[in-house]
Design a protein around this motif. Structure first.
Motif, PDB file in Angstrom:
ATOM      1  N   THR B  28       0.633  -1.046   0.147  1.00  0.00           N
ATOM      2  CA  THR B  28       0.078  -0.029  -0.062  1.00  0.00           C
ATOM      3  C   THR B  28       1.050   1.309  -0.216  1.00  0.00           C
ATOM      4  N   GLU B  29       2.456   1.464  -0.070  1.00  0.00           N
ATOM      5  CA  GLU B  29       3.368   2.693   1.120  1.00  0.00           C
ATOM      6  C   GLU B  29       3.019   3.035  -0.746  1.00  0.00           C
ATOM      7  N   LYS B  30       3.127   2.410  -2.042  1.00  0.00           N
ATOM      8  CA  LYS B  30       3.380   2.195  -3.249  1.00  0.00           C
ATOM      9  C   LYS B  30       1.993   3.313  -3.404  1.00  0.00           C
ATOM     10  N   LEU B  31       0.941   3.503  -2.771  1.00  0.00           N
ATOM     11  CA  LEU B  31      -0.405   3.516  -3.456  1.00  0.00           C
ATOM     12  C   LEU B  31      -0.479   4.469  -3.247  1.00  0.00           C
ATOM     13  N   PRO B  33      -3.908   7.078  -2.496  1.00  0.00           N
ATOM     14  CA  PRO B  33      -5.963   7.015  -3.075  1.00  0.00           C
ATOM     15  C   PRO B  33      -6.696   7.425  -4.414  1.00  0.00           C
ATOM     16  N   THR B  34      -6.535   6.305  -4.889  1.00  0.00           N
ATOM     17  CA  THR B  34      -6.968   6.184  -6.354  1.00  0.00           C
ATOM     18  C   THR B  34      -7.379   5.177  -6.923  1.00  0.00           C
ATOM     19  N   ARG B  35      -8.663   4.765  -7.613  1.00  0.00           N
ATOM     20  CA  ARG B  35      -9.137   4.029  -8.086  1.00  0.00           C
ATOM     21  C   ARG B  35      -8.299   3.046  -8.984  1.00  0.00           C
ATOM     22  N   ARG B  36      -7.361   3.243  -9.326  1.00  0.00           N
ATOM     23  CA  ARG B  36      -6.814   2.413 -10.273  1.00  0.00           C
ATOM     24  C   ARG B  36      -5.802   1.586  -9.049  1.00  0.00           C
ATOM     25  N   CYS B  37      -5.609   2.708  -8.371  1.00  0.00           N
ATOM     26  CA  CYS B  37      -4.633   2.349  -7.402  1.00  0.00           C
ATOM     27  C   CYS B  37      -5.314   0.893  -6.493  1.00  0.00           C
ATOM     28  N   MET B  38      -6.356   0.903  -6.211  1.00  0.00           N
ATOM     29  CA  MET B  38      -6.398  -0.066  -5.937  1.00  0.00           C
ATOM     30  C   MET B  38      -7.284  -1.393  -6.621  1.00  0.00           C
ATOM     31  N   LYS B  39      -7.140  -1.141  -7.985  1.00  0.00           N
ATOM     32  CA  LYS B  39      -7.480  -2.491  -8.663  1.00  0.00           C
ATOM     33  C   LYS B  39      -6.485  -2.797  -8.692  1.00  0.00           C
ATOM     34  N   ILE B  40      -5.017  -2.556  -8.353  1.00  0.00           N
ATOM     35  CA  ILE B  40      -3.473  -2.329  -8.794  1.00  0.00           C
ATOM     36  C   ILE B  40      -3.385  -4.095  -7.331  1.00  0.00           C
ATOM     37  N   LEU B  41      -4.260  -3.200  -6.232  1.00  0.00           N
ATOM     38  CA  LEU B  41      -3.851  -4.007  -4.594  1.00  0.00           C
ATOM     39  C   LEU B  41      -4.944  -4.661  -4.799  1.00  0.00           C
ATOM     40  N   LYS B  42      -6.364  -4.964  -4.950  1.00  0.00           N
ATOM     41  CA  LYS B  42      -7.374  -5.970  -5.354  1.00  0.00           C
ATOM     42  C   LYS B  42      -5.983  -7.229  -6.749  1.00  0.00           C
ATOM     43  N   ASP B  43      -5.848  -6.779  -7.454  1.00  0.00           N
ATOM     44  CA  ASP B  43      -5.395  -7.388  -8.221  1.00  0.00           C
ATOM     45  C   ASP B  43      -3.999  -8.663  -7.717  1.00  0.00           C
ATOM     46  N   LYS B  44      -3.370  -7.928  -6.791  1.00  0.00           N
ATOM     47  CA  LYS B  44      -2.392  -8.398  -6.355  1.00  0.00           C
ATOM     48  C   LYS B  44      -2.897  -9.648  -5.167  1.00  0.00           C
ATOM     49  N   PHE B  45      -3.597  -8.773  -4.512  1.00  0.00           N
ATOM     50  CA  PHE B  45      -4.164  -9.498  -3.121  1.00  0.00           C
ATOM     51  C   PHE B  45      -5.102 -10.374  -3.575  1.00  0.00           C
ATOM     52  N   GLU B  60      -3.499   2.993   6.530  1.00  0.00           N
ATOM     53  CA  GLU B  60      -1.605   2.937   6.262  1.00  0.00           C
ATOM     54  C   GLU B  60      -2.111   4.694   5.272  1.00  0.00           C
ATOM     55  N   TYR B  61      -2.570   4.933   4.794  1.00  0.00           N
ATOM     56  CA  TYR B  61      -2.723   5.899   3.930  1.00  0.00           C
ATOM     57  C   TYR B  61      -3.094   7.284   5.165  1.00  0.00           C
ATOM     58  N   GLN B  62      -4.366   6.785   5.621  1.00  0.00           N
ATOM     59  CA  GLN B  62      -4.381   7.892   6.960  1.00  0.00           C
ATOM     60  C   GLN B  62      -3.141   7.778   8.111  1.00  0.00           C
ATOM     61  N   VAL B 105       1.734  16.794  -4.909  1.00  0.00           N
ATOM     62  CA  VAL B 105       3.121  17.143  -4.075  1.00  0.00           C
ATOM     63  C   VAL B 105       2.720  16.220  -2.726  1.00  0.00           C
ATOM     64  N   ASP B 106       1.920  14.452  -3.161  1.00  0.00           N
ATOM     65  CA  ASP B 106       1.578  14.077  -2.553  1.00  0.00           C
ATOM     66  C   ASP B 106       0.682  14.796  -0.676  1.00  0.00           C
ATOM     67  N   LEU B 107      -0.336  14.876  -1.546  1.00  0.00           N
ATOM     68  CA  LEU B 107      -1.630  15.391  -0.308  1.00  0.00           C
ATOM     69  C   LEU B 107      -2.811  14.550  -0.731  1.00  0.00           C
ATOM     70  N   SER B 108      -3.506  14.552   0.181  1.00  0.00           N
ATOM     71  CA  SER B 108      -4.801  13.960  -0.229  1.00  0.00           C
ATOM     72  C   SER B 108      -5.420  15.160  -0.873  1.00  0.00           C
ATOM     73  N   PRO B 109      -6.289  15.457  -1.815  1.00  0.00           N
ATOM     74  CA  PRO B 109      -6.759  16.186  -2.523  1.00  0.00           C
ATOM     75  C   PRO B 109      -8.369  16.396  -1.626  1.00  0.00           C
ATOM     76  N   ALA B 110      -8.395  16.202  -0.743  1.00  0.00           N
ATOM     77  CA  ALA B 110     -10.300  16.141  -0.154  1.00  0.00           C
ATOM     78  C   ALA B 110      -9.405  17.009   0.656  1.00  0.00           C
ATOM     79  N   LEU B 111      -8.075  17.093   1.455  1.00  0.00           N
ATOM     80  CA  LEU B 111      -7.456  17.860   2.045  1.00  0.00           C
ATOM     81  C   LEU B 111      -7.084  19.497   1.473  1.00  0.00           C
TER      82      LEU B 111
END
Lengths: 1001, 307
Positions: B28-31, B33-45, B60-62, B105-111
């Motif tokens: 997760t460290e490499k990911l 919070p995007t849908r694409r990333c979630m897809k990667i994670l699912k495929d991995k596990f 982890e993201y939090q 800049v690697d910040l949560s978009p909502a923040l």
């Protein structure tokens, strides 16, 4: 004193006369024997006798803790009588001044002492007669294999090197040597087995040693043997120092230097290297007993003292006797030493024969008392080869008694789960607090309290963990918040409820491991134990025999609560706790008498059915008693906490304190409580908890009028009302429990030793006659062995001592068995799946009650009890009546017919009736299932939720049915195997449940 | 996430060993919070349930945001973000410039949206905007006076699967849904209980989701209360829950059960004997007080059973 004993032993005085005098109740204190011009007081004679016996035998007792009776020093026993060791010829050889001699050895004379044989073994060596300036080793001091060097003691130096018994010393105000402090030299037998054995830890007689002492060779040796227990050893040493100082101060001698017993320091450490070689112990034989007539006399005197409660602690005496039974006299192979004692090489051997003879005789004499010990102890005694060879009769009796003994000292079923105190909206919600702030602060405090408790559970056994360092600040922070919020009463309630929940049961979780030990012994018996020897050396932790006088302690979780109070040191909290404890205690003292226990007396005539009820009464009683003891101990702890001192204050300080403290009202009017209790005959409840309360006294406490009076009254009460052999209004085990706890109380350090043998304490006290019209608890057999052992865990010491002997007799070790942590604990039957299901159901039931208001449980139990009882009555009135009629008719008809066989007939009728009798169970079950819900519905609050109501009804049904069926099956249907089986299974269930209720409620 | 409720395949692992958990965390460290990333994670596990993976990622993201947020929340950094936003928004009024900035800049978009909106409001009337105004504008971007900013904020909040009003709402709904689910299961099993609202009116100071009126045994352990957690139980959150909730419940009601619907680190379930039991689903092994069966049985039949 000595003269009386002397004349008895030489048959100048009739033993019967003396025994009668001992037996006569208190009034005839003096015995005058005109022909000898003797006048003897009981309170002088008894301690004299006790000391005499100990000194006579001390050489043989090289194992286990010492058992000095708490006697004030009286004239020393006559050294000239050496029944345990000496040859006849030696006896008369000694002069008549033995008594005085005993107290003289001091100061300058000692300085002249170079090497002298204190005769590790001989009696004569006990006293040094300085009159002639000779360092006499009188009589047949046997094989003093160790040369003791007496170093000149420096003035004022405490000699902490004494590894031997702590002498029962004191001053003797009336002896000729009154002006001089009495001194007894304790021989310090360095036997090969001594250093190996665990240091004796009887708190009245702890061995101690200074690291710098010449004993340093021994110390590390011991250290390595005792392993992890060094901490407790240290504590015990502290205790002993205190005790010693205390004794010293009591003597009140102006010369501090004279207060120290000058036990010669040991320099001979050859023994150190001789630890390992196999000991050849002498095997005692009845044929080698000498002085049997004299011994018989002593047995009679001694037994009388025990029987008449003239000794401070009967179990201490019994322990002493068992020590004699298991005493050893090791041979030495050291040439040099052998030559030293060659002349007397027999006396040591003789000593053992005589000791064992004496012990077995006393055991025979006190058989009734012995028979009340636990099964395991009885078994070990019965299998003891010495008992067998000296008295096959006693062995047989013991074997028989084993079967009757119910107390396998097993733990009751304890719910393994520790519950919290439930939050009850009635008492705990916002409306019970003065402000929102107080409410919220208490919310946090409850959580902190449990957090601290959990942390304690996790860490308190770790080395180096310290309560105050780890938790002190958090607790004190909590207290200061509490003060600002005024929440003390709430917290006090939480604290007490949690205390009760965790500590009420018999010693939960305290010294885990005692029980497996007992089981192991029970399983293996004597022979098997020997085989465990090698195992022992690997798996072991030291497991000492500490003797039957363990000091007051806070076992298991109690320790947490004590430490919490000490760390908190919050006077507001303590005051709230005190108030609450007093109230609860007095309530318990009353309540239990008004409710069921009292009522059984009036109704047991009409309802013999209450057989099973008796069991319930007992359980109820034991539950009340254990709770009262717990509360009383903590009340005592809190009340005397402000006055506790580590050392006994000097006489002047004491006097000032007494003057000061006598002005304020004590927390509890113990005198009134006791008097009231005696009058109303419920001492069996009151005395055991009073003892717990008084065991917490500070040094000055016992001298305050109220406590002095109470102690005196208890003493008188013990002598007058608790004589075990006299079958009066009180039941044997009831008396035994009281005698046992009182004996223990009188033996603890803060209780002055002069209490027992003076009239000072008893003159303020009087025992009123109890009201004959009141049928109190005392006359109901409420105490069983289980309760006795729960209240007096020190009774387990007998077992340990005997087991140590068994393992020691084959092992080279010092004769102390060590605790084995069995890895195969599964040996106890692995619980069947069905049993664990049963347990789960019971747990669920208890859990259900846990979060409900307490009144719900009371209601359920009450209804179940009544409905069950009614069901039985109903069955008796209907079905049983009818069955009896039918049976009679069948019998008459059958007998009337020609060639009838009465026994066959009987069997067939029984079988038929039995089938019909089974019907009673079904009917009673129906009865209970029908009646219970009705009653519950009416009695529970209208708002009770349907589920809770239904569950309560079901539990009530089950309890009522169980009660009814267990009685019915035991009393109606047990004529066939089938029914016996039924009743057994029913009883099993019931016993399980009853135990649980007893521990949980 | 909503649609994932109760959809986990029955054979997926919910109770992870710490090693497995660490492996996921490492990924997760490499990911982001995007849908694409979630897809990667699912495929991995593939053997793990999607909600478990999402929940772990979210936690982890939090944690990562908590560690790094202070870097962004400094006046001159904020000012530089704001200026960049202003210039880029001016250049491309329709582009999701704020979202891109956040990703850059690697910040949560909502923040990021919150920071920029906060700065914007300060510029408007000079004073500090109230929290409630800020929150309501984030929830409802049409309230923002600046059209372009409003659409940028909107893009940020809907593209953030860990922070923002939308996520909060989803989380709340999921939590609630699981509580409802729990209550239904209990009713199904005929277990009566008091819920949180009921307990509050009775004046309890700490209230678990459920208190059973009659306790049951789950896997041999007594259970008085049940707490439902629609998240994955990792070390940190479990420790916090223990201190703030679970032990407090134990202190008042005795032993209980925690259900981490999205699984938990298996090693954390070590307080069973002390009265806190962890499960990742509604338990099946439930033992209740079974009087009903007992009372119907006559002593004879009991007797036969024993034999």
């Amino acid at each position: 004193m000595a003269a009386l004993l002397e004349s008895l032993l030489s048959h100048k005085v009739d033993i019967i006369k003396v025994v009668d005098w001992l037996k006569s109740a208190g009034d005839e204190d003096k015995l005058s024997i005109s022909e000898l011009g003797l006048t003897v007081h009981k309170e002088e004679f008894v301690p004299f006798l006790l000391n005499f016996l100990r000194e006579q035998s001390s050489q043989a007792l090289t194992h286990g803790p010492a058992t000095p009776a708490k006697t004030p020093s009286r004239p020393r026993p006559a050294a000239q009588t050496h029944v345990f060791s000496e040859k006849r010829g030696c006896k008369s050889a000694s002069g008549g001044n033995g008594t005085r001699a005993a107290s003289r050895r001091r100061g300058g004379r000692k300085k002249s002492g170079g090497n002298m044989s204190l005769g590790g073994r001989g009696r004569g060596g006990h006293y040094i007669d300085e009159t002639g300036g000779r360092r006499s080793v009188r009589g047949g001091e046997g094989y003093g294999r160790i040369i003791e060097q007496v170093s000149p003691p420096s003035v004022g130096q405490l000699n902490f090197n004494n590894l031997e018994e702590f002498p029962p010393v004191g001053s003797s105000p009336i002896s000729p040597a009154a002006s001089k402090p009495t001194r007894r030299i304790n021989p310090t037998p360095v036997s090969a087995e001594r250093p190996r054995s665990k240091p004796k830890t009887c708190f009245t007689s702890t061995p101690f040693s200074k690291p710098s002492s010449p004993l340093s060779g021994v110390v590390p040796l011991e250290g390595s043997m005792t392993g992890g227990s060094s901490l407790s050893l240290q504590e015990e040493r502290e205790l002993l120092k205190k005790e010693k100082t205390k004794r010293a101060q009591q003597v009140g001698s102006p010369q501090p230097s004279s207060l120290e017993p000058c036990t010669p320091t040991k320099t001979v450490l050859k023994t150190g290297s001789k630890v390992t070689p196999e000991q050849q112990t002498t095997c005692p034989e009845p044929s080698k007993v000498t002085f049997s007539l004299e011994l018989d006399l002593l047995v009679e005197l001694y037994s009388t003292c025990i029987s008449e409660n003239l000794v401070p602690n009967i179990f201490l005496e019994l322990f002493f006797v068992m020590q004699l039974l298991t005493s050893r006299s090791p041979h030495t192979h050291d040439d040099e030493q052998e030559s030293l004692c060659a002349a007397h090489s027999h006396s040591g051997v003789q000593l053992v024969h005589n000791c064992v003879y004496f012990a077995v005789k006393v055991l025979e004499n006190q058989f009734q008392l012995v028979a009340h010990l636990d099964k395991c102890t009885l078994r070990l005694l019965a299998e003891n080869e010495r008992v067998a060879s000296f008295s096959p009769h006693l062995r047989d009796l013991l074997t028989q008694a084993q079967d009757k003994s119910t107390a396998k000292v097993t733990e009751l079923y304890l719910s393994t789960f520790i519950h919290s105190v439930p939050f009850q909206p009635d008492t705990d919600n916002r409306s019970n607090f003065s402000s929102d702030k107080a409410f919220h602060i208490f919310k946090k405090q409850r959580d902190i309290f449990y957090e601290v408790l959990r942390e304690w559970e996790d860490f308190h056994k770790e080395p180096g963990w310290n309560f105050d360092t780890a938790l002190g600040n958090r607790i004190r922070g909590m207290m200061s918040q509490m003060t600002s919020a005024g929440n003390h009463s709430h917290f006090a309630r939480l604290f007490l409820k949690q205390l009760i929940q965790m500590c009420k049961g018999p010693r939960v979780n305290s010294t885990s491991g005692d029980a497996p030990d007992a089981d192991l012994l029970g399983m293996l018996g004597a022979e098997g134990l020997g085989r465990l020897k090698r195992l022992e050396e690997r798996l072991i932790q030291p497991h000492g025999v500490v003797g039957p006088c363990s000091p007051p302690s806070f076992p298991g979780y109690q320790e947490f609560f004590r430490d919490f109070l000490q760390a908190a040191s919050c006077c507001q909290l303590n005051q709230h706790l005190q108030d609450s404890l007093c109230q609860q205690l007095l309530q318990l003292d009353e309540v239990s008498i008004l409710s069921p226990p009292a009522s059984i007396c009036e109704r047991d005539k009409e309802e013999e059915e209450e057989d099973g009820d008796m069991e319930q009464q007992k359980q109820r009683f034991s539950s009340v008693l254990l709770l009262a003891r717990l509360l009383a101990k903590f009340l005592g702890f809190i009340s005397f906490l402000p006055y506790q001192t580590s050392e006994k204050p000097s006489r002047e300080i004491q006097d000032t304190a007494i003057a000061l403290r006598s002005k304020s009202v004590p927390v509890l009017d113990v005198c009134a409580v006791l008097r009231n209790s005696i009058r109303r005959r419920h001492t069996i409840l009151t005395v055991p908890w009073l003892v717990e309360f008084l065991s917490m006294l500070d040094f000055i406490g016992p001298r305050l009028l109220c406590y002095r009076t109470t102690l005196g009254t208890l003493l008188l009460f013990a002598c007058r009302k608790l004589v075990l052999d006299r079958c009066e209004e009180m039941c044997y085990l009831n008396k035994l429990l009281m005698v046992s706890v009182l004996g223990w109380l009188f033996q603890i350090p803060v209780i002055p030793e002069d209490i027992f043998f003076t009239s000072e304490f008893t003159e303020v006290a009087k025992v009123e006659e109890s009201d004959i019209n009141v049928a109190g608890l005392d006359c109901i057999p409420l105490v069983d062995q289980q309760l006795l052992y729960t209240c007096c865990p020190f009774l387990g010491e007998f077992r340990k001592l005997l087991a140590a002997f068994v393992s020691g007799s084959t092992a080279k070790s010092g004769g102390i068995i060590r605790k084995i942590t069995p890895t195969s604990a599964e040996l106890k039957d692995t619980p069947a799946a069905h049993r664990s299901q049963q347990k789960l159901q019971v747990d669920l039931e208890q859990a259900f009650f846990h979060n409900q208001p307490p009144s719900l449980r009371r209601t359920v139990e009450f209804v179940a009890e009544r409905v069950g009882s009614n069901a039985v009555k109903h069955m008796k009135a209907t079905l049983v009546n009818e069955l009896v009629g039918r049976g009679e008719k069948m019998l008459r008809d059958g007998l009337g017919s020609p060639n009838s066989n009465p026994s066959k007939l009987n069997d067939s009728i029984c079988a038929q009736l039995c089938d019909a009798g089974l019907e009673a169970l079904a009917r009673a079950t129906r009865f209970c299932c029908e009646k219970s819900p009705e009653a519950i519905r009416i009695l529970l609050p209208h708002e009770t939720s349907p589920t809770v109501l239904a569950t309560s009804e079901n539990i009530t049904k089950r309890l009522a049915t169980e009660k009814a069926c267990s009685w019915l099956s035991a009393n109606i249907t047990d004529c066939s195997e089938n029914c016996q089986h039924l009743s057994q299974t029913l009883f099993c269930n019931k016993a399980d449940r009853a135990n649980i209720i007893c521990t949980v409620s | 996430m909503l649609h994932t409720i109760d959809m986990k395949p029955t054979n997926t692992l919910m109770r992870l060993s710490r090693a497995e958990y660490k492996e996921i965390v490492r990924w997760t460290e490499k990911l982001r919070p995007t849908r694409r990333c979630m897809k990667i994670l699912k495929d991995k596990f593939p053997s793990h349930s999607q909600s478990t993976l999402l929940s772990i990622f979210s936690l982890e993201y939090q944690k990562w945001i908590k560690r790094t947020f202070s870097r962004h929340h400094v006046p001159d950094v904020i000012e530089s973000y704001y200026q960049r936003y202003l210039s880029e928004a001016k250049a491309q009024p329709t582009a999701p410039v704020l979202l891109e900035l956040a990703n850059e800049v690697d910040l949560s978009p909502a923040l990021m949206a919150r920071i920029i909106l906060d700065r914007f409001l300060q510029g408007q009337d000079g004073g500090m905007p109230s929290k409630s105004v800020l929150n309501s504008m984030l929830k409802e971007p049409s309230l923002i006076p600046d059209q372009i900013l409003a659409s940028n904020v909107y893009q940020c909040t809907i593209n953030d699967c860990c922070y923002g009003p939308l996520v909060d709402c989803i989380k709340h709904a999921i939590g609630h849904e699981h509580e409802v689910l729990l209550r239904e299961k209990l009713k199904e099993k005929n277990l009566s209980f008091l819920d949180e609202n009921h307990l509050r009116t009775m004046g309890y100071d700490k209230t678990p989701d459920i208190i059973l009126e009659v306790p049951v045994a789950v896997e041999g352990h007594i259970v008085h209360w049940i707490e439902s957690k629609a998240s994955f139980g990792d070390d940190q959150s479990h420790q916090t829950y223990l201190n703030e909730q679970f032990w407090s419940y134990w202190n008042r009601f005795g032993p209980g059960l925690v259900i981490y619907w999205y699984g938990f680190i298996g090693e954390l379930d070590c307080q069973r004997d002390r009265g806190i039991l962890l499960k990742d689903c509604f338990p099946t092994d439930i033992v209740t007080l079974c009087h009903a069966t007992q009372q119907d049985r006559s002593p004879e039949s009991q007797n036969k059973d024993k034999e």
